[in-house]
Design a protein around this motif. Structure first.
Motif, PDB file in Angstrom:
ATOM      1  N   CYS A   1     -11.735  22.130  -0.530  1.00  0.00           N
ATOM      2  CA  CYS A   1     -12.205  21.975  -1.908  1.00  0.00           C
ATOM      3  C   CYS A   1     -11.860  20.567  -2.393  1.00  0.00           C
ATOM      4  CB  CYS A   1     -11.578  23.020  -2.827  1.00  0.00           C
ATOM      5  SG  CYS A   1      -9.797  22.840  -3.077  1.00  0.00           S
ATOM      6  N   PHE A   2     -12.263  20.251  -3.601  1.00  0.00           N
ATOM      7  CA  PHE A   2     -11.922  18.957  -4.176  1.00  0.00           C
ATOM      8  C   PHE A   2     -10.426  18.902  -4.488  1.00  0.00           C
ATOM      9  CE2 PHE A   2     -16.474  19.151  -5.424  1.00  0.00           C
ATOM     10  CZ  PHE A   2     -16.894  18.023  -4.723  1.00  0.00           C
ATOM     11  N   ARG A   3      -9.836  17.766  -4.254  1.00  0.00           N
ATOM     12  CA  ARG A   3      -8.410  17.570  -4.530  1.00  0.00           C
ATOM     13  C   ARG A   3      -8.090  17.773  -6.003  1.00  0.00           C
ATOM     14  NH1 ARG A   3      -4.524  13.870  -1.674  1.00  0.00           N
ATOM     15  NH2 ARG A   3      -2.783  13.580  -3.089  1.00  0.00           N
ATOM     16  N   SER A   4      -9.011  17.429  -6.866  1.00  0.00           N
ATOM     17  CA  SER A   4      -8.764  17.534  -8.307  1.00  0.00           C
ATOM     18  C   SER A   4      -8.517  18.961  -8.767  1.00  0.00           C
ATOM     19  CB  SER A   4      -9.932  16.925  -9.089  1.00  0.00           C
ATOM     20  OG  SER A   4     -11.126  17.620  -8.800  1.00  0.00           O
TER      21      SER A   4
ATOM     22  N   MET B   1       0.842  -1.177   0.000  1.00  0.00           N
ATOM     23  CA  MET B   1       0.000   0.000   0.000  1.00  0.00           C
ATOM     24  C   MET B   1       0.886   1.238   0.000  1.00  0.00           C
ATOM     25  SD  MET B   1      -2.763   1.281   2.821  1.00  0.00           S
ATOM     26  CE  MET B   1      -4.145   0.291   2.324  1.00  0.00           C
ATOM     27  N   SER B   2       0.505   2.240  -0.746  1.00  0.00           N
ATOM     28  CA  SER B   2       1.295   3.469  -0.806  1.00  0.00           C
ATOM     29  C   SER B   2       0.997   4.361   0.395  1.00  0.00           C
ATOM     30  CB  SER B   2       0.995   4.213  -2.100  1.00  0.00           C
ATOM     31  OG  SER B   2      -0.365   4.563  -2.156  1.00  0.00           O
ATOM     32  N   ASP B   3       1.925   5.255   0.687  1.00  0.00           N
ATOM     33  CA  ASP B   3       1.731   6.210   1.776  1.00  0.00           C
ATOM     34  C   ASP B   3       0.820   7.327   1.305  1.00  0.00           C
ATOM     35  OD1 ASP B   3       3.452   4.831   3.479  1.00  0.00           O
ATOM     36  OD2 ASP B   3       5.207   5.923   2.750  1.00  0.00           O
ATOM     37  N   ALA B   4      -0.034   7.796   2.212  1.00  0.00           N
ATOM     38  CA  ALA B   4      -0.915   8.915   1.897  1.00  0.00           C
ATOM     39  C   ALA B   4      -0.101  10.200   1.816  1.00  0.00           C
ATOM     40  CB  ALA B   4      -1.988   9.045   2.968  1.00  0.00           C
ATOM     41  N   VAL B   5      -0.422  11.023   0.850  1.00  0.00           N
ATOM     42  CA  VAL B   5       0.204  12.336   0.716  1.00  0.00           C
ATOM     43  C   VAL B   5      -0.898  13.357   0.466  1.00  0.00           C
ATOM     44  CG1 VAL B   5       2.442  11.523  -0.130  1.00  0.00           C
ATOM     45  CG2 VAL B   5       0.647  12.047  -1.754  1.00  0.00           C
ATOM     46  N   SER B   6      -0.684  14.557   0.957  1.00  0.00           N
ATOM     47  CA  SER B   6      -1.655  15.611   0.711  1.00  0.00           C
ATOM     48  C   SER B   6      -1.540  16.085  -0.734  1.00  0.00           C
ATOM     49  CB  SER B   6      -1.447  16.761   1.698  1.00  0.00           C
ATOM     50  OG  SER B   6      -0.189  17.356   1.497  1.00  0.00           O
ATOM     51  N   ALA B   7      -2.518  16.811  -1.177  1.00  0.00           N
ATOM     52  CA  ALA B   7      -2.593  17.211  -2.581  1.00  0.00           C
ATOM     53  C   ALA B   7      -1.365  17.979  -3.050  1.00  0.00           C
ATOM     54  CB  ALA B   7      -3.851  18.040  -2.820  1.00  0.00           C
ATOM     55  N   LEU B   8      -0.913  18.947  -2.271  1.00  0.00           N
ATOM     56  CA  LEU B   8       0.220  19.777  -2.681  1.00  0.00           C
ATOM     57  C   LEU B   8       1.405  19.644  -1.732  1.00  0.00           C
ATOM     58  CD1 LEU B   8      -1.675  22.991  -3.843  1.00  0.00           C
ATOM     59  CD2 LEU B   8      -0.908  21.048  -5.210  1.00  0.00           C
TER      60      LEU B   8
ATOM     61  N   ASP C   1      -9.169  11.649   1.092  1.00  0.00           N
ATOM     62  CA  ASP C   1      -8.234  11.682  -0.024  1.00  0.00           C
ATOM     63  C   ASP C   1      -8.819  12.334  -1.273  1.00  0.00           C
ATOM     64  OD1 ASP C   1      -6.419  10.462   1.627  1.00  0.00           O
ATOM     65  OD2 ASP C   1      -6.888   8.446   0.919  1.00  0.00           O
ATOM     66  N   ALA C   2     -10.067  12.755  -1.195  1.00  0.00           N
ATOM     67  CA  ALA C   2     -10.697  13.444  -2.315  1.00  0.00           C
ATOM     68  C   ALA C   2     -10.783  14.948  -2.079  1.00  0.00           C
ATOM     69  CB  ALA C   2     -12.103  12.889  -2.539  1.00  0.00           C
ATOM     70  N   ARG C   3     -10.214  15.422  -0.969  1.00  0.00           N
ATOM     71  CA  ARG C   3     -10.296  16.834  -0.594  1.00  0.00           C
ATOM     72  C   ARG C   3      -8.910  17.431  -0.386  1.00  0.00           C
ATOM     73  NH1 ARG C   3     -14.641  15.395  -1.916  1.00  0.00           N
ATOM     74  NH2 ARG C   3     -16.608  15.552  -0.810  1.00  0.00           N
ATOM     75  N   ALA C   4      -8.839  18.731  -0.527  1.00  0.00           N
ATOM     76  CA  ALA C   4      -7.652  19.509  -0.182  1.00  0.00           C
ATOM     77  C   ALA C   4      -8.097  20.584   0.806  1.00  0.00           C
ATOM     78  CB  ALA C   4      -7.046  20.156  -1.419  1.00  0.00           C
ATOM     79  N   VAL C   5      -7.234  20.889   1.750  1.00  0.00           N
ATOM     80  CA  VAL C   5      -7.564  21.854   2.796  1.00  0.00           C
ATOM     81  C   VAL C   5      -6.464  22.907   2.852  1.00  0.00           C
ATOM     82  CG1 VAL C   5      -8.068  22.166   5.258  1.00  0.00           C
ATOM     83  CG2 VAL C   5      -8.711  20.036   4.115  1.00  0.00           C
ATOM     84  N   TYR C   6      -6.884  24.164   2.950  1.00  0.00           N
ATOM     85  CA  TYR C   6      -5.948  25.289   3.033  1.00  0.00           C
ATOM     86  C   TYR C   6      -6.257  26.135   4.248  1.00  0.00           C
ATOM     87  CZ  TYR C   6      -5.242  23.892  -1.716  1.00  0.00           C
ATOM     88  OH  TYR C   6      -4.986  23.132  -2.822  1.00  0.00           O
ATOM     89  N   ARG C   7      -5.207  26.704   4.835  1.00  0.00           N
ATOM     90  CA  ARG C   7      -5.360  27.698   5.895  1.00  0.00           C
ATOM     91  C   ARG C   7      -4.873  29.029   5.344  1.00  0.00           C
ATOM     92  NH1 ARG C   7      -4.621  23.326   9.099  1.00  0.00           N
ATOM     93  NH2 ARG C   7      -6.157  23.165  10.754  1.00  0.00           N
TER      94      ARG C   7
ATOM     95  N   PRO D   1     -16.479  24.585  -6.463  1.00  0.00           N
ATOM     96  CA  PRO D   1     -17.179  24.462  -5.171  1.00  0.00           C
ATOM     97  C   PRO D   1     -16.172  24.388  -4.037  1.00  0.00           C
ATOM     98  CG  PRO D   1     -17.451  22.467  -6.514  1.00  0.00           C
ATOM     99  CD  PRO D   1     -16.636  23.423  -7.309  1.00  0.00           C
ATOM    100  N   ALA D   2     -16.536  25.008  -2.919  1.00  0.00           N
ATOM    101  CA  ALA D   2     -15.661  25.017  -1.750  1.00  0.00           C
ATOM    102  C   ALA D   2     -16.502  25.292  -0.515  1.00  0.00           C
ATOM    103  CB  ALA D   2     -14.583  26.090  -1.895  1.00  0.00           C
TER     104      ALA D   2
END
Length: 186
Positions: free
Chosen positions: A161-164, A1-8, A105-111, A146-147
């Protein structure tokens, strides 16, 4: 199994507000009857938070619960706990008409951090950020995507927002936070 990584992978930008990808965050969509005692109990068990009202995000010891629509919540938990939270909530709601899905894993989060965080978000959304307070959540759009966003405190906005479209969202936020682009909404 691969390691999880954030979108950016933790990208950040320092402008008149700091914009940074928040990294791995556990996010769970819970759909069902939000007036149900069973749903409220599952939310409390998952996050430690009370049920949020319309347009609210409730904070608990283990996470947050945000109102997304009349039959949908977004549960925000530690990324490592998300699968267990889904399993426990699914079991707790087995006799109810409900859906619990790990969307981490389908979302990205920003502060967006800084005194003008509302202004940075306001440049991108039709939502009235001047009335935003901690505990409020808006499901809306930024530019054409959408966000949802909420305030952690008076100087920190969190945007989901969506990771895509994560790079596009980050670029929008960077542009809005560039030095020299201040509007001075105050």
């Amino acid at each position: 199994m691969s390691d999880a990584v954030s979108a950016l992978q933790g990208a950040s930008f320092d402008g008149y507000c700091k914009v940074e990808e928040a990294g791995l965050i556990g996010m769970i969509t819970l759909r069902g009857d939000l007036s149900s005692a069973g749903v409220a109990k599952a939310v409390k068990a998952a996050t430690g938070a009370a049920m949020p009202g319309r347009g609210e995000i409730a904070v608990g010891k283990k996470g947050r619960a945000g109102w997304m629509s009349p039959d949908e919540l977004l549960l925000i938990v530690d990324h490592a706990d998300a699968a267990n939270v889904v399993e426990a909530a699914t079991k707790a709601l087995a006799k109810e008409h409900a859906l619990v899905v790990n969307v981490s894993d389908a979302r990205a989060v920003y502060r967006v951090a800084g005194a003008a965080c509302r202004e940075v978000i306001a440049k991108l959304t039709p939502a009235d950020t001047s009335v935003m307070q901690s505990g409020m959540l808006r499901r809306t759009r930024i530019a054409q995507i959408p966000a949802a966003f909420y305030l952690e405190d008076d100087e920190t906005a969190v945007l989901v927002c969506f990771r895509s479209v994560s790079q596009y969202a980050f670029d929008l936020l960077k542009d809005a936070a560039k030095h020299g682009s201040e509007v001075g909404m105050g």
